[in-house]
Design a protein around this motif. Structure first.
Motif, PDB file in Angstrom:
ATOM      1  N   GLN A  84       0.832  -1.214   0.000  1.00 40.09           N
ATOM      2  CA  GLN A  84       0.000   0.000   0.000  1.00 40.09           C
ATOM      3  C   GLN A  84       0.858   1.252   0.000  1.00 40.09           C
ATOM      4  O   GLN A  84       0.558   2.231  -0.696  1.00 40.09           O
ATOM      5  N   LEU A  97       2.178   1.933  -3.406  1.00 39.77           N
ATOM      6  CA  LEU A  97       1.128   2.472  -4.263  1.00 39.77           C
ATOM      7  C   LEU A  97       0.895   3.946  -3.953  1.00 39.77           C
ATOM      8  O   LEU A  97       0.783   4.781  -4.860  1.00 39.77           O
ATOM      9  N   MET A  98       0.857   4.286  -2.673  1.00 38.68           N
ATOM     10  CA  MET A  98       0.420   5.617  -2.272  1.00 38.68           C
ATOM     11  C   MET A  98       1.497   6.687  -2.403  1.00 38.68           C
ATOM     12  O   MET A  98       1.199   7.827  -2.789  1.00 38.68           O
TER      13      MET A  98
END
Length: 299
Positions: A55, A58-59
């Motif tokens: 995550q 991705l962020m």
């Protein structure tokens, strides 16, 4: 009378706590669990925390690019082994001096392939200067390494534009090239997340000769478009002779492995001018500002 700010934070930020929190000496040694969870590297690197690390990869690039106003990109794929012409010429001179026939042949091939470095550099410069006036300029994005990747970032840099590098940790160390805009130079652990970020803002892809990595990236994009998982966008294959010898597209059609129309998913070009013309023909540079990207949908 001093008034209180209306929109002050109600709680201390994580950054403030991270900066000010220091474990008591008794709990500051190896293996201590006292550290804040989000500052504890040993904790974050545990196997069970993989979903959190995915995550984060991705962020982070998504949030940085959004903050810097990066909305439209063009991806340059290609080999890390292709040399700038001056370097290739130096290798050829050294090979000829040595008299090693095999080294001479390899160096001659490197000189011939170095023309792709030239075209990638020129194409990136054309994209950077030619879209600077748009509400959403097109920014060059590469894998951040040497070769064609360096040429792409270099062309943008020399034109006074920002460019993005999506570098990845490899067993053989790969340093980012020096032409990437520093605040847009990212490092990845997961190949899948890196490839996702290549496409999230891409309005087109320019693919130069390359090896396994280039083929992996090219065929993933073709598959996503062919299957309708990703919107169609220009895919420019630089160097028709290389690609037609490497991939027998006619055989794929004759054996029914792809549909005849699938060869229209990409376009062969030879020069930066041809690539630029294809990009202009596809968009006319009207409506790019409102064109949907996977950043706003699914990928």
């Amino acid at each position: 009378m001093k008034h209180r700010p209306l929109k002050a934070r109600n709680f201390r930020s994580a950054g403030e706590d991270a900066a000010k929190t220091k474990p008591p000496s008794l709990y500051d040694g190896p293996g201590s669990a006292y550290h804040l969870a989000f500052t504890d590297i040993d904790f974050l690197l545990q196997e069970e925390l993989r979903p959190v690390r995915v995550q984060l990869e991705l962020m982070k690039p998504e949030m940085v690019q959004a903050r810097l106003g990066i909305e439209s990109t063009i991806v340059l794929f290609g080999s890390a082994r292709i040399k700038p012409p001056e370097v290739a010429q130096e290798l050829l001179a050294a090979a000829r001096k040595s008299g090693d026939a095999l080294a001479i042949r390899r160096a001659e091939s490197a000189v011939a392939m170095s023309q792709h470095y030239v075209e990638a550099r020129r194409f990136a410069a054309m994209v950077t200067t030619g879209t600077r006036h748009l509400a959403t300029p097109i920014h060059v994005v590469t894998g951040g390494g040497p070769g064609i990747m360096e040429a792409g970032n270099r062309g943008a840099f020399e034109s006074g534009g920002k460019s993005i590098g999506l570098n990845i940790v490899l067993p053989h160390e790969q340093q980012p090239n020096p032409y990437i805009t520093p605040e847009l130079c990212f490092q990845f652990h997961y190949f899948a997340l890196r490839k996702m970020h290549f496409l999230m803002r891409a309005v087109a892809l320019a693919c130069f000769p390359g090896g396994f990595g280039t083929l992996d990236e090219l065929f993933e994009v073709l598959t996503l478009i062919q299957t309708g998982k990703s919107r169609a966008r220009p895919i420019l294959l630089f160097g028709a002779a290389f690609w037609k010898r490497l991939i027998d597209f006619d055989l794929l059609i004759e054996t029914g492995m792809i549909a005849p129309d699938d060869v229209h998913l990409f376009k062969f070009v030879e020069t930066a001018e041809e690539g630029w013309a294809a990009l202009k023909g596809a968009y006319g540079f009207e409506g790019i500002a409102s064109a949907p990207t996977e950043a706003a949908g699914e990928l």
